[in-house]
Design an enzyme around this catalytic site. Structure first.
Site, PDB file in Angstrom:
ATOM      1  N   TYR A   1      39.796  39.731  29.132  1.00  0.00           N
ATOM      2  CA  TYR A   1      39.718  41.122  29.599  1.00  0.00           C
ATOM      3  C   TYR A   1      41.046  41.563  30.206  1.00  0.00           C
ATOM      4  CZ  TYR A   1      38.684  38.930  34.177  1.00  0.00           C
ATOM      5  OH  TYR A   1      38.722  38.163  35.312  1.00  0.00           O
TER       6      TYR A   1
ATOM      7  N   ARG B   1      43.546  38.661  31.073  1.00  0.00           N
ATOM      8  CA  ARG B   1      43.144  37.339  31.539  1.00  0.00           C
ATOM      9  C   ARG B   1      42.679  36.507  30.354  1.00  0.00           C
ATOM     10  NH1 ARG B   1      41.567  35.437  35.982  1.00  0.00           N
ATOM     11  NH2 ARG B   1      42.865  33.810  35.171  1.00  0.00           N
TER      12      ARG B   1
ATOM     13  N   HIS C   1      37.819  32.710  30.812  1.00  0.00           N
ATOM     14  CA  HIS C   1      37.654  31.745  31.892  1.00  0.00           C
ATOM     15  C   HIS C   1      36.260  31.867  32.496  1.00  0.00           C
ATOM     16  CE1 HIS C   1      38.993  35.495  33.780  1.00  0.00           C
ATOM     17  NE2 HIS C   1      38.229  35.137  34.801  1.00  0.00           N
TER      18      HIS C   1
ATOM     19  N   TYR D   1      32.284  42.129  33.100  1.00  0.00           N
ATOM     20  CA  TYR D   1      31.444  41.648  34.204  1.00  0.00           C
ATOM     21  C   TYR D   1      30.414  42.718  34.541  1.00  0.00           C
ATOM     22  CZ  TYR D   1      34.961  38.047  35.325  1.00  0.00           C
ATOM     23  OH  TYR D   1      35.833  36.982  35.298  1.00  0.00           O
TER      24      TYR D   1
ATOM     25  N   HIS E   1      34.501  31.297  36.256  1.00  0.00           N
ATOM     26  CA  HIS E   1      34.750  31.053  37.682  1.00  0.00           C
ATOM     27  C   HIS E   1      33.758  30.009  38.186  1.00  0.00           C
ATOM     28  CE1 HIS E   1      37.353  34.649  38.430  1.00  0.00           C
ATOM     29  NE2 HIS E   1      36.682  35.147  37.414  1.00  0.00           N
TER      30      HIS E   1
HETATM   31 FE   LIG Z   1      37.485  36.671  36.084  1.00  0.00          FE
END
Ligand SMILES: [Fe+3]
Lengths: 196, 233
Positions: free
Chosen positions: B143, B153, B156, B104, B158
């Site tokens: 990640y 995770r 995905h 991110y 969000h």
């Molecule tokens: Fe996330």
């Protein structure tokens, strides 16, 4: 009936998408400033700190507020009462800062219709999101010193010893109207959250 | 008590707390929530129309500084509807995600995977009159996160959606079909109803796949609420 899409946590990295606040290269849909140039009503500031079950400030929470205008009208088609041409939207959204603090600049809402034809005391709806919260939560901000709090149908549902967690305290030291509304997720003076 | 939207539906959501996801333990209320009637305050909500979004806000691949982002280009689309299966037009859908390497752009993120100068990973759009939305993006990478030893995770995206009212607000995550990480992921497994959990997984969509260009995934979204006659107060 179609089954709901389940909720998931907003996670820790929502800021650049939802509350970029000029720190990221993306435009803000909503901010902590709800004031529009043509809005009527008493300008107020709402400040607060968000803390977890250990009393630690939460720097990665997001707060959305939804409120009526100074005459108690919502900017939504379901509220059919005539509105002025004010551009007041009634929606704000901020992330907490490194100290877990947040701030909104808005106007004090008017009383809005409640159950059984009675008016509700002035209040602001809050939706609360954070890392570690799989489903967001709802609470309400009421205002200290409002006579109507005593007869509010929703406050009446809250055990008397917990009602104060929903009432923003007027900061006497400030010249402008500032109200403090802390959010404590857990513990003895835990903020009341609603199942709606 | 006037409950315009049934509370039953809320059972689809994950519980607070869900201890396998460690942060939930200190970030969930310990006292019971107070059940209350739905008033005009709850049954209204912010309205964001087509003026909210700019052209290109729905394409996460065109905002690069030097070109296109790295990764597998995908089309993500679907319908937003309410509990009665009726379309929710003019709904604001916001998305944010990691880049193809699982990173991110958030300043706080420490995962040692590369940033992509051509990918910020934020987008938004408004559903059309049939409740349909569509984004162009790249498939996010998995990640690691610190929840437990070797915690990763699943890939995905969000999503945040505004529906008919403030009660229809939904923040969720869309997963990809066949992801082996999902069964080890306390966030998605926090949805304990298996049918509900399956509704968070997109499906591969050959019809939305664009030849020589991008793979298609379909993700339909069902929001709280019913398209009932507005309550008169
Ligand atoms: Fe996330």
């Amino acid at each position: 009936m179609a089954g709901l899409t389940p909720s998931q946590t907003v996670g820790p990295w929502f800021a650049y998408g939802l509350v970029p606040n000029k720190e990221y290269d993306w435009s803000d849909l909503a901010t902590g400033n709800l004031i529009t140039p043509d809005v009527d009503g008493e300008r107020i500031r709402i400040v607060g700190r968000v803390v977890d079950g250990d009393g630690k400030p939460m720097p990665d929470a997001m707060i959305e507020i939804w409120q009526a205008d100074s005459q108690g009208r919502y900017a939504h088609p379901r509220d059919s009462r005539a509105r002025t041409n004010s551009s007041f939207k009634g929606f704000g959204r901020v992330g907490t800062n490194a100290d877990g603090d947040y701030r909104f600049d808005t106007i004090k809402p008017g009383a809005v219709p409640g159950p059984n034809g009675a008016q509700q005391a002035p209040h602001i709806l809050v939706a609360f999101y954070s890392r570690g919260l799989l489903t967001h939560m709802y609470t309400r901000i009421y205002f200290e010193g409002e006579k109507a709090n005593d007869s509010d149908a929703i406050l009446a549902l809250v055990p008397a010893d917990r009602r104060s967690t929903l009432i923003a305290k007027r900061d006497g030291s400030a010249s402008e109207p500032v109200y403090r509304f802390d959010i404590r997720i857990q513990g003895g003076d835990e903020t009341v959250f609603f199942e709606v | 008590m006037a409950l315009v939207y049934p509370l039953e539906s809320l059972k689809a959501h994950p519980p607070r707390p869900y201890p396998p996801y460690k942060s939930t333990v200190k970030r969930s209320p310990s006292k019971p929530l107070i059940i209350m009637p739905h008033t005009l305050s709850e049954l209204t909500g912010p309205v964001y129309g087509h003026e909210t979004v700019q052209p290109g806000d729905d394409d996460l691949t065109i905002h690069g500084k030097t070109g296109e982002p790295l990764g597998e280009r995908i089309v993500v689309h679907g319908n937003v509807m309410d509990e009665d299966g009726r379309a929710v037009p003019d709904a604001l859908v916001e998305v944010w995600q990691a880049n193809a390497s699982g990173r991110y752009i958030h300043v706080g993120e420490k995962h040692p995977a590369p940033l992509d100068p051509n990918f910020t990973g934020a987008g938004r759009c408004i559903t059309d009159k049939n409740g349909h939305y569509k984004f162009i993006t790249v498939k996010p990478g998995a990640y690691p996160w610190g929840n437990h030893h070797n915690a990763w995770r699943p890939a995905h995206i969000h999503l945040s959606i505004f529906g008919h009212s403030f009660l229809s607000r939904l923040v969720t995550q869309m997963y990809f079909p066949g992801d082996p990480l999902m069964e080890f992921d306390p966030i998605s497994q926090g949805v304990t109803d298996l049918a509900a959990r399956a509704r968070m997984i997109s499906s591969f969509d050959l019809d939305a796949t664009v030849p020589e260009w991008a793979l298609g995934y379909r993700f339909d979204i069902v929001l709280r609420g019913r398209n009932a006659t507005p309550m008169e107060s």
